[in-house]
Design a protein around this motif. Structure first.
Motif, PDB file in Angstrom:
ATOM      1  N   PRO A  32       7.079  -1.397   2.288  1.00 46.00           N
ATOM      2  CA  PRO A  32       6.204  -0.253   1.785  1.00 46.00           C
ATOM      3  C   PRO A  32       6.412   1.167   2.162  1.00 46.00           C
ATOM      4  N   THR A  33       6.038   2.040   1.300  1.00 46.76           N
ATOM      5  CA  THR A  33       6.287   3.279   1.619  1.00 46.76           C
ATOM      6  C   THR A  33       4.892   3.775   1.940  1.00 46.76           C
ATOM      7  N   GLU A  34       4.772   5.200   2.364  1.00 51.57           N
ATOM      8  CA  GLU A  34       3.656   5.585   3.036  1.00 51.57           C
ATOM      9  C   GLU A  34       2.595   6.017   1.771  1.00 51.57           C
ATOM     10  N   GLN A  35       3.252   5.879   0.689  1.00 50.40           N
ATOM     11  CA  GLN A  35       2.517   6.340  -0.618  1.00 50.40           C
ATOM     12  C   GLN A  35       1.769   4.907  -1.260  1.00 50.40           C
ATOM     13  N   ASP A  36       2.583   3.893  -1.120  1.00 49.76           N
ATOM     14  CA  ASP A  36       2.067   2.509  -1.106  1.00 49.76           C
ATOM     15  C   ASP A  36       0.794   2.230  -0.429  1.00 49.76           C
ATOM     16  N   ILE A  37       1.013   2.558   0.965  1.00 52.70           N
ATOM     17  CA  ILE A  37      -0.038   2.462   1.894  1.00 52.70           C
ATOM     18  C   ILE A  37      -1.333   3.386   1.373  1.00 52.70           C
ATOM     19  N   VAL A  38      -1.141   4.524   0.681  1.00 49.27           N
ATOM     20  CA  VAL A  38      -2.152   5.232   0.565  1.00 49.27           C
ATOM     21  C   VAL A  38      -2.934   4.497  -0.873  1.00 49.27           C
ATOM     22  N   ASP A  39      -1.901   4.059  -1.767  1.00 46.65           N
ATOM     23  CA  ASP A  39      -2.473   3.666  -2.930  1.00 46.65           C
ATOM     24  C   ASP A  39      -3.450   2.281  -2.729  1.00 46.65           C
ATOM     25  N   LEU A  40      -2.767   1.472  -1.823  1.00 42.99           N
ATOM     26  CA  LEU A  40      -3.609   0.190  -1.523  1.00 42.99           C
ATOM     27  C   LEU A  40      -4.986   0.401  -0.942  1.00 42.99           C
ATOM     28  N   CYS A  41      -4.889   1.149   0.143  1.00 40.20           N
ATOM     29  CA  CYS A  41      -6.197   1.728   0.437  1.00 40.20           C
ATOM     30  C   CYS A  41      -7.260   2.325  -0.519  1.00 40.20           C
ATOM     31  N   ALA A  42      -6.729   2.910  -1.578  1.00 43.48           N
ATOM     32  CA  ALA A  42      -7.416   3.572  -2.377  1.00 43.48           C
ATOM     33  C   ALA A  42      -8.176   2.466  -3.318  1.00 43.48           C
ATOM     34  N   ALA A  43      -7.097   1.293  -3.499  1.00 39.19           N
ATOM     35  CA  ALA A  43      -7.516   0.300  -4.397  1.00 39.19           C
ATOM     36  C   ALA A  43      -8.513  -0.863  -3.446  1.00 39.19           C
ATOM     37  N   HIS A  44      -8.268  -1.053  -2.400  1.00 41.04           N
ATOM     38  CA  HIS A  44      -9.038  -2.156  -1.793  1.00 41.04           C
ATOM     39  C   HIS A  44     -10.121  -1.705  -0.683  1.00 41.04           C
ATOM     40  N   ASP A  45      -9.924  -0.514  -0.422  1.00 43.75           N
ATOM     41  CA  ASP A  45     -10.841  -0.062   0.663  1.00 43.75           C
ATOM     42  C   ASP A  45     -10.946  -0.984   2.069  1.00 43.75           C
ATOM     43  N   PRO A  46      -9.931  -1.143   2.569  1.00 45.29           N
ATOM     44  CA  PRO A  46     -10.082  -2.188   3.844  1.00 45.29           C
ATOM     45  C   PRO A  46     -10.772  -1.660   4.900  1.00 45.29           C
ATOM     46  N   VAL A  47     -11.270  -2.490   5.595  1.00 47.20           N
ATOM     47  CA  VAL A  47     -12.165  -1.837   6.825  1.00 47.20           C
ATOM     48  C   VAL A  47     -11.151  -1.766   8.041  1.00 47.20           C
ATOM     49  N   GLY A  48     -10.108  -2.477   8.139  1.00 48.12           N
ATOM     50  CA  GLY A  48      -9.026  -2.369   9.006  1.00 48.12           C
ATOM     51  C   GLY A  48      -7.599  -2.371   8.365  1.00 48.12           C
ATOM     52  N   ILE A  49      -6.695  -2.015   9.106  1.00 49.26           N
ATOM     53  CA  ILE A  49      -5.234  -1.865   8.712  1.00 49.26           C
ATOM     54  C   ILE A  49      -4.327  -2.614   9.742  1.00 49.26           C
ATOM     55  N   ILE A  50      -3.513  -3.671   9.580  1.00 44.49           N
ATOM     56  CA  ILE A  50      -2.730  -4.116  10.527  1.00 44.49           C
ATOM     57  C   ILE A  50      -1.055  -3.626  10.279  1.00 44.49           C
TER      58      ILE A  50
END
Length: 311
Positions: A32-50
């Motif tokens: 994953p790229t940094e932008q992938d992480i941003v996009d996934l956070c926006a799409a799924h709104d996780p409570v935590g990131i591993i």
């Protein structure tokens, strides 16, 4: 609506997944790229990131409005913007010590490979040479190894080095105590006395380029350098010059300034630099321990917060 956890990788150990229970796990994929992480956070709104791969910065944190904790799958948190997390009230946790055995063993393997010229002798034999009459390895018994950092990994490495009959000196301004048999010294003393140096500290703004032209020049000629910590601790141009001049007799490197190491990197052409692709902590056992530790840290933050709200 299930509570979501983002894993910045394609997988997590089954033992760790089992601990997540009713959480919904979202995977970011193998690279994953940094932008992938941003996009996934926006799409799924996780409570935590591993965090296994890529970086987690302010943009990802802002995209995940429910984010409470960023949990590292391992011990090094330099890929997480800790200042941004602190400013947003997001906790950063690490699975400290989970991969200590794996990394310490890999550091020892690189030290031995350097001292005994294992890759070079193997390559020579495969092309028909028998160098018994001309080759002499380095005997490590009685030699001094200097450790920068005596946390879980450094302490375990020290124990193995002492068992081999080595003298161990160490520098760690944050250590409350030093392992038995390890002598605390200044960095200047460590450079001057060590026959081998092994790095076991996190990368910070203060120690970036710790091994550079000036510090390498203070070392014994022919010193062995091992780095299983972070690539940014070593000035790579200075290391290359030191190896080519013989100031550094051999180097065993598992981490690099840019990862993956770029094709055609000059290190690849130096037989006295032994390379591995940042796999010190990559064992089946460590994979499980790091995953379990990361999940436990994440759940501790999320569920303690939930229990406080209920109370």
């Amino acid at each position: 609506m299930p509570v979501k956890v983002l894993v910045t990788a394609a997988d997590l150990a089954p033992q760790a997944l089992a601990l997540l229970g009713d959480y919904e796990v979202v995977y970011a994929g193998k690279t994953p790229t940094e932008q992938d992480i941003v996009d996934l956070c926006a799409a799924h709104d996780p409570v935590g990131i591993i965090v296994r791969y890529s970086k987690v910065g302010a943009a990802a944190m802002d995209a995940a409005k429910s984010l409470r904790v960023i949990s590292k799958h391992g011990s090094g948190t330099d890929t997480i913007d800790k200042d941004a997390a602190a400013a947003r009230g997001i906790e950063v946790r690490a699975a400290a010590g989970a991969n200590a055995a794996a990394v310490a063993e890999h550091a020892l393997a690189l030290l031995l490979a350097c001292a005994k010229s294992v890759p070079q002798l193997d390559a020579r034999m495969r092309t028909g040479h028998w160098d018994k009459a001309t080759h002499k390895s380095i005997e490590l018994e009685g030699k001094t190894v200097g450790l920068v950092g005596v946390g879980a990994i450094g302490a375990r490495f020290a124990k193995m080095a002492i068992a081999m009959g080595m003298n161990v000196v160490a520098f760690d301004p944050y250590a409350k105590e030093f392992p038995p048999g390890v002598r605390s010294v200044t960095l200047e003393t460590l450079w001057r006395e060590s026959d081998a140096i092994s790095l076991h500290c996190p990368l910070t703004a203060d120690n970036r380029g710790l091994l550079n032209a000036a510090t390498l020049a203070q070392c014994k000629r022919g010193v062995i350098v091992v780095n299983t910590a972070r690539g940014g601790l070593v000035d790579e141009a200075a290391m290359l010059d030191a190896v080519r001049s013989g100031q550094v007799g051999a180097a065993g490197l598992d981490s690099f300034a840019q990862e993956p190491m770029v094709a055609g990197h000059p290190f690849a052409g130096e037989p006295r630099i032994i390379l591995s692709p940042h796999v010190g902590g990559v064992t089946g056992e460590a994979y499980v321990k790091m995953g379990v530790g990361a999940v436990q840290n994440l759940k501790q933050v999320v569920e303690q917060g939930a229990s406080r709200r209920v109370a």
